[in-house]
Design a protein around this motif. Structure first.
Motif, PDB file in Angstrom:
ATOM      1  N   GLY A  11       0.808  -1.213   0.000  1.00  0.00           N
ATOM      2  CA  GLY A  11       0.000   0.000   0.000  1.00  0.00           C
ATOM      3  C   GLY A  11       0.839   1.261   0.000  1.00  0.00           C
ATOM      4  O   GLY A  11       0.495   2.251  -0.645  1.00  0.00           O
ATOM      5  N   ILE A  34       2.582   5.641  -2.789  1.00  0.00           N
ATOM      6  CA  ILE A  34       1.266   5.156  -2.397  1.00  0.00           C
ATOM      7  C   ILE A  34       0.602   4.485  -3.595  1.00  0.00           C
ATOM      8  O   ILE A  34       0.557   5.058  -4.683  1.00  0.00           O
ATOM      9  CB  ILE A  34       0.366   6.312  -1.901  1.00  0.00           C
ATOM     10  CG1 ILE A  34       1.062   7.115  -0.799  1.00  0.00           C
ATOM     11  CG2 ILE A  34      -0.990   5.784  -1.453  1.00  0.00           C
ATOM     12  CD1 ILE A  34       1.334   6.378   0.475  1.00  0.00           C
ATOM     13  N   THR A  35       0.103   3.275  -3.374  1.00  0.00           N
ATOM     14  CA  THR A  35      -0.668   2.589  -4.413  1.00  0.00           C
ATOM     15  C   THR A  35      -2.062   2.331  -3.861  1.00  0.00           C
ATOM     16  O   THR A  35      -2.279   2.342  -2.652  1.00  0.00           O
ATOM     17  CB  THR A  35      -0.016   1.259  -4.847  1.00  0.00           C
ATOM     18  OG1 THR A  35      -0.006   0.363  -3.747  1.00  0.00           O
ATOM     19  CG2 THR A  35       1.405   1.484  -5.354  1.00  0.00           C
ATOM     20  N   THR A  36      -2.982   2.093  -4.754  1.00  0.00           N
ATOM     21  CA  THR A  36      -4.361   1.885  -4.332  1.00  0.00           C
ATOM     22  C   THR A  36      -4.806   0.451  -4.599  1.00  0.00           C
ATOM     23  O   THR A  36      -4.493  -0.100  -5.655  1.00  0.00           O
ATOM     24  CB  THR A  36      -5.305   2.888  -5.023  1.00  0.00           C
ATOM     25  OG1 THR A  36      -6.636   2.591  -4.643  1.00  0.00           O
ATOM     26  CG2 THR A  36      -5.205   2.828  -6.528  1.00  0.00           C
ATOM     27  N   ARG A  38      -7.513  -0.550  -5.538  1.00  0.00           N
ATOM     28  CA  ARG A  38      -8.389  -0.626  -6.719  1.00  0.00           C
ATOM     29  C   ARG A  38      -7.613  -1.063  -7.957  1.00  0.00           C
ATOM     30  O   ARG A  38      -8.172  -1.639  -8.876  1.00  0.00           O
ATOM     31  CB  ARG A  38      -9.055   0.723  -6.982  1.00  0.00           C
ATOM     32  CG  ARG A  38     -10.124   1.100  -5.975  1.00  0.00           C
ATOM     33  CD  ARG A  38     -10.850   2.360  -6.398  1.00  0.00           C
ATOM     34  NE  ARG A  38      -9.919   3.442  -6.683  1.00  0.00           N
ATOM     35  CZ  ARG A  38      -9.683   4.466  -5.877  1.00  0.00           C
ATOM     36  NH1 ARG A  38     -10.326   4.566  -4.731  1.00  0.00           N
ATOM     37  NH2 ARG A  38      -8.833   5.408  -6.200  1.00  0.00           N
ATOM     38  N   ASP A  39      -6.309  -0.763  -7.978  1.00  0.00           N
ATOM     39  CA  ASP A  39      -5.474  -1.175  -9.114  1.00  0.00           C
ATOM     40  C   ASP A  39      -5.092  -2.642  -8.944  1.00  0.00           C
ATOM     41  O   ASP A  39      -5.016  -3.145  -7.820  1.00  0.00           O
ATOM     42  CB  ASP A  39      -4.199  -0.328  -9.187  1.00  0.00           C
ATOM     43  CG  ASP A  39      -4.486   1.127  -9.550  1.00  0.00           C
ATOM     44  OD1 ASP A  39      -5.532   1.398 -10.179  1.00  0.00           O
ATOM     45  OD2 ASP A  39      -3.659   1.985  -9.182  1.00  0.00           O
ATOM     46  N   ARG A  44       0.296  -2.143  -9.368  1.00  0.00           N
ATOM     47  CA  ARG A  44       0.878  -1.518  -8.174  1.00  0.00           C
ATOM     48  C   ARG A  44       2.381  -1.770  -8.109  1.00  0.00           C
ATOM     49  O   ARG A  44       3.169  -0.874  -7.778  1.00  0.00           O
ATOM     50  CB  ARG A  44       0.180  -2.040  -6.925  1.00  0.00           C
ATOM     51  CG  ARG A  44      -1.294  -1.613  -6.871  1.00  0.00           C
ATOM     52  CD  ARG A  44      -2.090  -2.362  -5.852  1.00  0.00           C
ATOM     53  NE  ARG A  44      -1.761  -1.924  -4.502  1.00  0.00           N
ATOM     54  CZ  ARG A  44      -2.228  -2.512  -3.423  1.00  0.00           C
ATOM     55  NH1 ARG A  44      -3.024  -3.566  -3.514  1.00  0.00           N
ATOM     56  NH2 ARG A  44      -1.896  -2.058  -2.239  1.00  0.00           N
TER      57      ARG A  44
END
Length: 166
Positions: A11, A34-36, A38-39, A44
């Motif tokens: 994350g 920061i990754t989400t 949703r991806d 990510r």
């Protein structure tokens, strides 16, 4: 010597670039990738790889110091964290950086003198060691700076043990 410290996370992956000049450590740059959720996970990983490669290209560190995996809450988390670590190692290796890995115990001991130090203690010591005027808001960035500081201390000790100058 310029060191890129990396605190891997799916994350949020923390990064911190620390230089040593005239015996003093200085934060050059730090933050979080920061990754989400949703991806897709591969997307990510690609985001983390691209940002680390960009930082390496911009700052040209000699070393990448990466926190190693000791345990995770569950197998799924361990696999994801291992993949993020792999991406960080790949970004460093493709750029020709020397790579060092440190356990959380080694990092906390190097920064605070106590291997079971809490996140708050690590953040305070990182701020103090780097003479930062403002507190570090991101624990991931603080942890990454701690990894880089750990490597600076370790590299200095190894240099002295091999008979190098002070």
């Amino acid at each position: 010597m310029l060191v890129l410290g990396v605190d891997p996370g799916a994350g949020a992956t923390g990064y911190g670039i620390v230089a040593r000049s005239d015996g003093l450590l200085q934060a050059v740059d730090y933050g979080s990738i920061i990754t989400t959720p949703r991806d897709s996970f591969p997307s990510r990983l690609q985001q983390i790889f691209s940002r680390l490669a960009e930082l390496i290209h911009r700052y040209q560190p000699e070393w990448a110091a990466i926190e190693s995996l000791i345990f995770a809450k569950n197998a799924q988390s361990a696999f994801k964290l291992g993949q993020v670590r792999g991406v960080a190692i790949l970004a460093a290796a493709q750029s020709g950086l020397a790579i060092a890995e440190y356990t959380p115990l080694q990092i906390k001991s190097a920064v605070t003198g106590y291997g079971a130090a809490g996140k708050g203690q690590v953040q305070q010591m990182v701020q103090s060691l780097l003479d930062l005027k403002e507190p570090i808001r991101s624990t991931d960035a603080a942890d990454a700076l701690a990894v880089a500081i750990c490597h600076h201390h370790s590299a200095r000790l190894l240099h002295l043990l091999k008979g190098g100058e002070r």
